[in-house]
Design a protein around this motif. Sequence first.
Motif, PDB file in Angstrom:
ATOM      1  N   ASN A  96       0.852  -1.189   0.000  1.00 21.10           N
ATOM      2  CA  ASN A  96       0.000   0.000   0.000  1.00 21.10           C
ATOM      3  C   ASN A  96       0.891   1.244   0.000  1.00 21.10           C
ATOM      4  N   PRO A  97       1.453   1.630  -1.148  1.00 20.51           N
ATOM      5  CA  PRO A  97       2.398   2.758  -1.200  1.00 20.51           C
ATOM      6  C   PRO A  97       1.802   4.034  -0.607  1.00 20.51           C
ATOM      7  N   GLY A  98       2.622   4.715   0.209  1.00 19.73           N
ATOM      8  CA  GLY A  98       2.196   5.976   0.794  1.00 19.73           C
ATOM      9  C   GLY A  98       1.235   5.847   1.950  1.00 19.73           C
ATOM     10  N   TYR A  99       1.031   4.633   2.476  1.00 18.83           N
ATOM     11  CA  TYR A  99       0.097   4.456   3.586  1.00 18.83           C
ATOM     12  C   TYR A  99       0.555   5.329   4.759  1.00 18.83           C
ATOM     13  N   GLU A 100      -0.299   6.260   5.167  1.00 24.51           N
ATOM     14  CA  GLU A 100       0.131   7.339   6.066  1.00 24.51           C
ATOM     15  C   GLU A 100       0.651   6.816   7.401  1.00 24.51           C
ATOM     16  N   ASP A 101      -0.078   5.920   8.037  1.00 25.09           N
ATOM     17  CA  ASP A 101       0.340   5.458   9.361  1.00 25.09           C
ATOM     18  C   ASP A 101       1.673   4.719   9.295  1.00 25.09           C
ATOM     19  N   ALA A 102       1.897   3.976   8.205  1.00 22.31           N
ATOM     20  CA  ALA A 102       3.177   3.284   8.043  1.00 22.31           C
ATOM     21  C   ALA A 102       4.308   4.288   7.851  1.00 22.31           C
ATOM     22  N   CYS A 103       4.060   5.329   7.063  1.00 24.27           N
ATOM     23  CA  CYS A 103       5.081   6.367   6.858  1.00 24.27           C
ATOM     24  C   CYS A 103       5.412   7.071   8.167  1.00 24.27           C
ATOM     25  N   LEU A 104       4.383   7.376   8.956  1.00 22.08           N
ATOM     26  CA  LEU A 104       4.611   8.046  10.238  1.00 22.08           C
ATOM     27  C   LEU A 104       5.451   7.178  11.172  1.00 22.08           C
ATOM     28  N   ALA A 105       5.090   5.901  11.266  1.00 24.62           N
ATOM     29  CA  ALA A 105       5.807   5.005  12.170  1.00 24.62           C
ATOM     30  C   ALA A 105       7.238   4.760  11.695  1.00 24.62           C
ATOM     31  N   TYR A 106       7.407   4.571  10.396  1.00 27.82           N
ATOM     32  CA  TYR A 106       8.737   4.305   9.827  1.00 27.82           C
ATOM     33  C   TYR A 106       9.627   5.544   9.959  1.00 27.82           C
ATOM     34  N   ALA A 107       9.052   6.725   9.730  1.00 29.15           N
ATOM     35  CA  ALA A 107       9.819   7.965   9.880  1.00 29.15           C
ATOM     36  C   ALA A 107      10.270   8.156  11.324  1.00 29.15           C
ATOM     37  N   ASP A 108       9.405   7.822  12.275  1.00 28.26           N
ATOM     38  CA  ASP A 108       9.785   7.902  13.687  1.00 28.26           C
ATOM     39  C   ASP A 108      10.966   6.986  13.991  1.00 28.26           C
ATOM     40  N   MET A 109      10.856   5.738  13.545  1.00 26.49           N
ATOM     41  CA  MET A 109      11.900   4.766  13.863  1.00 26.49           C
ATOM     42  C   MET A 109      13.255   5.203  13.320  1.00 26.49           C
ATOM     43  N   THR A 110      13.287   5.641  12.078  1.00 29.27           N
ATOM     44  CA  THR A 110      14.564   6.038  11.479  1.00 29.27           C
ATOM     45  C   THR A 110      15.092   7.323  12.108  1.00 29.27           C
ATOM     46  N   PHE A 111      14.208   8.245  12.465  1.00 28.86           N
ATOM     47  CA  PHE A 111      14.643   9.488  13.107  1.00 28.86           C
ATOM     48  C   PHE A 111      15.260   9.202  14.470  1.00 28.86           C
ATOM     49  N   TRP A 112      14.602   8.351  15.262  1.00 28.45           N
ATOM     50  CA  TRP A 112      15.120   8.021  16.591  1.00 28.45           C
ATOM     51  C   TRP A 112      16.468   7.309  16.514  1.00 28.45           C
ATOM     52  N   ASN A 113      16.764   6.698  15.374  1.00 30.59           N
ATOM     53  CA  ASN A 113      18.032   5.996  15.204  1.00 30.59           C
ATOM     54  C   ASN A 113      19.032   6.807  14.377  1.00 30.59           C
ATOM     55  N   ASP A 114      18.795   8.117  14.314  1.00 33.36           N
ATOM     56  CA  ASP A 114      19.712   9.056  13.657  1.00 33.36           C
ATOM     57  C   ASP A 114      19.894   8.769  12.172  1.00 33.36           C
ATOM     58  N   GLU A 115      18.885   8.169  11.538  1.00 31.03           N
ATOM     59  CA  GLU A 115      18.903   7.971  10.086  1.00 31.03           C
ATOM     60  C   GLU A 115      18.095   9.103   9.446  1.00 31.03           C
ATOM     61  N   ASN A 116      18.628  10.319   9.545  1.00 31.80           N
ATOM     62  CA  ASN A 116      17.860  11.486   9.126  1.00 31.80           C
ATOM     63  C   ASN A 116      17.522  11.472   7.638  1.00 31.80           C
ATOM     64  N   GLU A 117      18.481  11.100   6.808  1.00 37.68           N
ATOM     65  CA  GLU A 117      18.226  11.089   5.366  1.00 37.68           C
ATOM     66  C   GLU A 117      17.116  10.100   5.012  1.00 37.68           C
ATOM     67  N   LYS A 118      17.162   8.921   5.617  1.00 35.88           N
ATOM     68  CA  LYS A 118      16.133   7.918   5.369  1.00 35.88           C
ATOM     69  C   LYS A 118      14.777   8.405   5.869  1.00 35.88           C
ATOM     70  N   SER A 119      14.763   9.003   7.056  1.00 35.03           N
ATOM     71  CA  SER A 119      13.515   9.507   7.614  1.00 35.03           C
ATOM     72  C   SER A 119      12.923  10.599   6.733  1.00 35.03           C
ATOM     73  N   LEU A 120      13.775  11.480   6.217  1.00 40.08           N
ATOM     74  CA  LEU A 120      13.298  12.548   5.334  1.00 40.08           C
ATOM     75  C   LEU A 120      12.706  11.970   4.051  1.00 40.08           C
ATOM     76  N   THR A 121      13.360  10.959   3.491  1.00 35.25           N
ATOM     77  CA  THR A 121      12.850  10.318   2.267  1.00 35.25           C
ATOM     78  C   THR A 121      11.471   9.709   2.506  1.00 35.25           C
TER      79      THR A 121
END
Length: 420
Positions: A96-121
């Motif tokens: 389900n490309p662009g599924y909002e809740d998945a994007c929010l959760a995935y962005a949180d996980m990568t941000f908390w692990n200092d993967e800023n570029e991945k989180s921004l993408t």
Amino acid sequence: MSFNLNIGRILFAVFAISVSPVVAQTDTSSSDGLLKAARKAAFDDDNYPQAKVYLYKAIEKSPNYSDLRVFLGRIYTWTKNYDSARICFEEVLKQNPGYEDACLAYADMTFWNDENEKSLTICEEGIKYNPKSEGLYLKKARVLNSMRRFSDADKAVQVVISLNKNNTEARALANRIRENAVKNRIGVSYDFVTFDKQFSDPWHLVSVDYGRNTGIGSIIGRFNYANRFASNGYQYELEAYPRISNTFYSYVGIAYSDNIGVFPHWRGGFSLYANLPKSYEAELGVRYLKFSGDPTYVYTGYVGKYYKSWLFGARAYITPSTFTSTVSSSYNLSARYYYASADDMLGFNIGYGVSPDDRLNVIQLNGVTQLTSYKAGFIFRKKFSKFNVFTIDGSWLNQEYLPKTIGNQYQFSIGCLRRF
């Protein structure tokens, strides 16, 4: 016999009604029921292993039910199983490309692990499918702020505010981005204080400060001139706000004057600040004051809460009896309404006692006995052009300056700040 039968039927009906909600709550025969059970196990019982068992069973029943894998991914994130979490989120986004809740959760996980570029993408990809998502724009702004791309961060957070001006997290983040966005600032202010009884001459205070943002935080130098008690005095201040992490930053300050009586001889302080979840902020710190005698230490705590366009705050200062004749304290309640940008604000405050952070009145703490005082004030701040901020504020102080002798103090201030 008929009477007993009717009583039995009534009791059975009451029992069935009373237990039916419990049965419904524990029903795990459907995917939705299993998801509810997993949420209850995770949030109410703090039982992540049991929550995962429910989710595994639900995914077997409904492998394309995106919310199941998203919640499982969140649990993996909370338990630091990041590789497993990544698999869950990417599987959802594949289905389900662009599924909002998945994007929010995935962005949180990568941000908390200092993967800023991945989180921004992840945020930007999610925004393509959800162009009015406050959550994704807010996370994008937070990531960009962490990457020190302050101009882009400000654009992202302003989108959130345009979508919902009452988004408290966006207001709080906008304040932090604003402070980080420019390298330099110059400020000038003038304070006038008059008394009805305590002193015959008014007080005057002029301050000029210069601040610069650095890689570790902002540093501010300030020069103060005051005319009090018909005497002139000068004070030199240095403040720094080192960043520790995305959650914590600190304050370190020191001030010196050799005009004791007009200013304290030495004044210093340290605080640890935290940007907390749910739009809360907090501070714990200590202040140091030295006049002509022994030094005094004052301990302070603060908690603030953003609610819609408001910031509410409560602060206390406690001076142990080691430094005064008795334990003394002062308290302050404040409310700020942000009517436009983070620089456009109308605020009010009420308080009890004199604060060591009050440059105007800190000189009145020069004594071992602290008498009663009450305070009320307002502040108005307005941004004009892009980098200039104009401020006016006023206050009234009702103070017992001698035992059983009360007077009033009135203060008015005007200031201007230029960022560049």
